[in-house]
Design an enzyme around this catalytic site. Structure first.
Site, mmCIF file in Angstrom:
data_model
loop_
_atom_site.group_PDB
_atom_site.id
_atom_site.type_symbol
_atom_site.label_atom_id
_atom_site.label_comp_id
_atom_site.label_asym_id
_atom_site.label_seq_id
_atom_site.Cartn_x
_atom_site.Cartn_y
_atom_site.Cartn_z
ATOM 1 N N HIS A 148 2.311 -3.733 -4.992
ATOM 2 C CA HIS A 148 2.841 -3.891 -3.608
ATOM 3 C C HIS A 148 1.535 -5.014 -2.798
ATOM 4 O O HIS A 148 0.520 -4.171 -2.656
ATOM 5 C CB HIS A 148 2.408 -2.291 -2.446
ATOM 6 C CG HIS A 148 3.846 -1.314 -2.934
ATOM 7 N ND1 HIS A 148 4.349 -1.483 -2.007
ATOM 8 C CD2 HIS A 148 4.197 -0.694 -3.640
ATOM 9 C CE1 HIS A 148 5.184 -0.496 -2.376
ATOM 10 N NE2 HIS A 148 5.313 -0.448 -4.093
ATOM 11 N N GLU A 184 1.571 -6.088 -0.254
ATOM 12 C CA GLU A 184 1.434 -5.943 1.505
ATOM 13 C C GLU A 184 0.649 -5.039 1.739
ATOM 14 O O GLU A 184 -0.182 -4.926 2.536
ATOM 15 C CB GLU A 184 2.559 -5.547 1.988
ATOM 16 C CG GLU A 184 3.356 -4.366 2.034
ATOM 17 C CD GLU A 184 3.996 -3.807 0.959
ATOM 18 O OE1 GLU A 184 4.429 -3.039 0.578
ATOM 19 O OE2 GLU A 184 3.510 -4.732 -0.677
ATOM 20 N N CYS A 239 9.017 -2.869 -4.777
ATOM 21 C CA CYS A 239 9.087 -1.621 -5.485
ATOM 22 C C CYS A 239 10.354 -0.963 -5.245
ATOM 23 O O CYS A 239 10.948 -2.025 -5.868
ATOM 24 C CB CYS A 239 7.932 -0.738 -4.456
ATOM 25 S SG CYS A 239 8.207 0.809 -5.931
#
Length: 222
Positions: A194, A196, A86
């Site tokens: 994302h 994660e 990002c």
């Protein structure tokens, strides 16, 4: 595997990224943006999402001039691994570690939702845990995720198999539906979604786990 996660003022996904690396078995150190050196023995650097310096200029432009980014670029230039997510992807383009730029979303609105991604290549340390053609669900959260590059750059990325992920339903206007790209040596990955945030079943989906596990598997045995 030893990972370093860079922390800028305004970062809001640095801890999430560290948690995902640790869950895959990595030893993680957080590195402040004013540091000039990386911890010794680092295998991979994570440049996290968030709004570094409030994104008050071009997104990632101020962060790209932080002292630590010189060390990150030197690490990449030596053939080291770097993962930018990002805002981290924006930083990687601003430093020249990846080509192109991230522009305002086509509808000029901030988007925060889970989207479908197509894995375009499994030929990288980041994507080898998937098969080319797999569809995975990964969250996005950005206002400036519209990937842009000149025609020659887009054709080179395609011809060199350096497009890592594309959107199945383009949310932001990115050329070629591009969601993530690789450097020419395939050791630097920048992606707007994302992974994660999709690495813990307690948070919903786990489609991002394969990325971190593949990285850890390769760098632990390297």
């Amino acid at each position: 595997m030893k990972a370093a996660v860079v922390v800028f003022p305004g970062s809001n996904c640095d801890r999430d990224l560290a948690v995902a690396f640790r869950a895959a078995g990595a030893d993680v150190e957080m590195v402040w943006h004013k540091d000039t050196d990386l911890p010794s023995g680092v295998d991979i650097i994570g440049v996290p999402g968030g709004f570094s310096f409030g994104d008050y200029l071009r997104c990632g432009a101020i962060a790209a001039n932080s002292p630590i980014c010189r060390a990150v670029k030197a690490h990449a230039d030596r053939g080291g691994y770097v993962l930018g997510i990002c805002n981290g992807f924006q930083v990687l383009t601003e430093t020249g570690m990846l080509p192109g730029a991230l522009l305002r979303n086509a509808d000029l609105k901030y988007i925060c939702k889970t989207v479908g991604l197509k894995v375009e290549t499994s030929q990288s340390i980041y994507t080898e845990g998937y098969n080319a053609g797999d569809i995975v669900d990964i969250p996005i959260a950005h206002h400036d995720g519209n990937y842009f590059a000149d025609d020659a750059t887009i054709e080179r990325l395609k011809g060199e198999d350096r497009i890592a992920f594309t959107y199945t339903n383009n949310p932001n206007g990115s050329l070629g539906d591009i969601a993530g790209i690789l450097s020419d040596n395939r050791r630097v990955l920048g992606m707007m979604p994302h992974p994660e945030r999709a690495a813990d079943s307690g948070h919903g989906g786990t489609d991002g786990q394969a990325l971190f596990r593949a990285v850890a598997s390769q760098l632990t045995t390297a």
